[in-house]
Design a protein around this motif. Structure first.
Motif, short mmCIF file in Angstrom:
data_model
loop_
_atom_site.label_atom_id
_atom_site.label_comp_id
_atom_site.label_asym_id
_atom_site.label_seq_id
_atom_site.Cartn_x
_atom_site.Cartn_y
_atom_site.Cartn_z
N LEU A 52 0.85 -1.18 0.00
CA LEU A 52 0.00 0.00 0.00
C LEU A 52 0.88 1.24 0.00
O LEU A 52 1.78 1.37 0.83
N VAL A 53 0.64 2.15 -0.93
CA VAL A 53 1.41 3.39 -1.03
C VAL A 53 0.60 4.55 -0.48
O VAL A 53 1.12 5.40 0.21
N SER A 65 7.20 5.32 -7.85
CA SER A 65 7.78 5.41 -9.19
C SER A 65 8.89 4.39 -9.45
O SER A 65 9.29 4.22 -10.58
N ARG A 66 9.37 3.69 -8.46
CA ARG A 66 10.44 2.73 -8.67
C ARG A 66 9.90 1.33 -8.93
O ARG A 66 10.68 0.40 -9.05
N ALA A 67 8.61 1.15 -8.97
CA ALA A 67 8.05 -0.18 -9.20
C ALA A 67 6.84 -0.08 -10.11
O ALA A 67 6.27 0.98 -10.29
N CYS A 68 6.45 -1.22 -10.66
CA CYS A 68 5.25 -1.27 -11.49
C CYS A 68 4.05 -1.02 -10.58
O CYS A 68 3.86 -1.72 -9.58
N THR A 69 3.26 -0.02 -10.89
CA THR A 69 2.22 0.45 -9.98
C THR A 69 0.84 0.28 -10.59
O THR A 69 0.66 0.45 -11.78
N ASP A 70 -0.11 0.00 -9.75
CA ASP A 70 -1.51 -0.10 -10.17
C ASP A 70 -2.28 1.02 -9.49
O ASP A 70 -2.46 1.00 -8.28
N CYS A 71 -2.67 2.02 -10.24
CA CYS A 71 -3.45 3.13 -9.71
C CYS A 71 -4.87 2.96 -10.23
O CYS A 71 -5.12 3.14 -11.43
N PRO A 72 -5.83 2.57 -9.38
CA PRO A 72 -7.19 2.28 -9.84
C PRO A 72 -7.82 3.44 -10.58
O PRO A 72 -8.39 3.27 -11.63
N SER A 73 -7.76 4.63 -10.03
CA SER A 73 -8.22 5.84 -10.71
C SER A 73 -8.00 7.00 -9.77
O SER A 73 -8.06 6.86 -8.55
N VAL A 74 -7.71 8.12 -10.34
CA VAL A 74 -7.45 9.31 -9.53
C VAL A 74 -8.71 9.73 -8.79
O VAL A 74 -8.66 10.20 -7.66
N SER A 77 -11.75 5.74 -4.83
CA SER A 77 -11.37 5.71 -3.43
C SER A 77 -10.46 4.52 -3.13
O SER A 77 -10.10 4.30 -1.99
N SER A 78 -10.10 3.75 -4.16
CA SER A 78 -9.20 2.63 -3.94
C SER A 78 -7.77 3.12 -3.73
O SER A 78 -7.36 4.11 -4.33
N PRO A 79 -7.02 2.43 -2.90
CA PRO A 79 -5.65 2.87 -2.63
C PRO A 79 -4.69 2.59 -3.78
O PRO A 79 -4.90 1.67 -4.57
N LEU A 80 -3.65 3.37 -3.85
CA LEU A 80 -2.56 3.18 -4.79
C LEU A 80 -1.66 2.10 -4.22
O LEU A 80 -1.35 2.11 -3.03
N VAL A 81 -1.27 1.14 -5.04
CA VAL A 81 -0.40 0.07 -4.58
C VAL A 81 0.84 -0.04 -5.46
O VAL A 81 0.81 0.34 -6.62
N ARG A 82 1.90 -0.54 -4.84
CA ARG A 82 3.14 -0.80 -5.58
C ARG A 82 3.26 -2.30 -5.71
O ARG A 82 3.09 -3.04 -4.73
N LEU A 83 3.52 -2.78 -6.92
CA LEU A 83 3.70 -4.20 -7.18
C LEU A 83 5.16 -4.43 -7.55
O LEU A 83 5.69 -3.75 -8.43
N THR A 84 5.82 -5.35 -6.85
CA THR A 84 7.22 -5.65 -7.14
C THR A 84 7.43 -7.16 -7.16
O THR A 84 6.70 -7.91 -6.53
N LEU A 85 8.44 -7.60 -7.90
CA LEU A 85 8.78 -9.01 -7.95
C LEU A 85 9.35 -9.45 -6.62
O LEU A 85 10.09 -8.71 -5.98
N SER A 86 9.05 -10.69 -6.23
CA SER A 86 9.59 -11.18 -4.98
C SER A 86 10.24 -12.55 -5.11
O SER A 86 10.79 -13.06 -4.16
N GLY A 87 10.19 -13.16 -6.29
CA GLY A 87 10.75 -14.49 -6.44
C GLY A 87 11.54 -14.62 -7.74
O GLY A 87 11.66 -13.67 -8.50
N PRO A 88 12.08 -15.81 -7.99
CA PRO A 88 12.86 -16.04 -9.21
C PRO A 88 11.96 -16.04 -10.44
O PRO A 88 10.77 -16.29 -10.35
N SER A 89 12.56 -15.78 -11.59
CA SER A 89 11.79 -15.76 -12.83
C SER A 89 11.44 -17.19 -13.23
O SER A 89 12.10 -18.14 -12.81
#
Length: 93
Positions: A52-53, A65-74, A77-89
């Motif tokens: 949660l950002v 800005s340093r990760a792939c982000t999902d912004c539902p809409s400006v 009322s949904s929160p802005l989240v940061r999505l990042t990789l956490s495991g091997p490819s």
């Protein structure tokens, strides 16, 4: 969904930092809702982490800005989240 879950993960891995989930969806030819569902799958599997950002008031994007982000809409009322990789490819398995 026209793209598979592994296709999504591969595209997400190759995404430039801050590119955004909407761009990943467009590159795969899927809707944003489909891309969110794929991201949710990989979050449950432990390959992507969700953080949660803040609320979508545009100031949160500075911090995400340093990760792939999902912004539902400006305006939403949904929160802005940061999505990042956490495991091997998938190729390294």
């Amino acid at each position: 969904m026209s793209a598979g879950l592994r296709d999504f993960l591969r595209e997400f891995e190759q995404a430039a930092p801050g590119m955004g989930l909407a761009v990943v969806a467009r590159r795969l030819g899927v809707t944003l809702d489909e891309a969110r569902a794929m991201a949710d799958y990989w979050v449950r599997k432990g390959r992507i982490e969700r953080e949660l950002v803040g609320m979508p008031d545009c100031s949160g994007c500075v911090f995400a800005s340093r990760a792939c982000t999902d912004c539902p809409s400006v305006s939403g009322s949904s929160p802005l989240v940061r999505l990042t990789l956490s495991g091997p490819s998938p190729e390294r398995q």
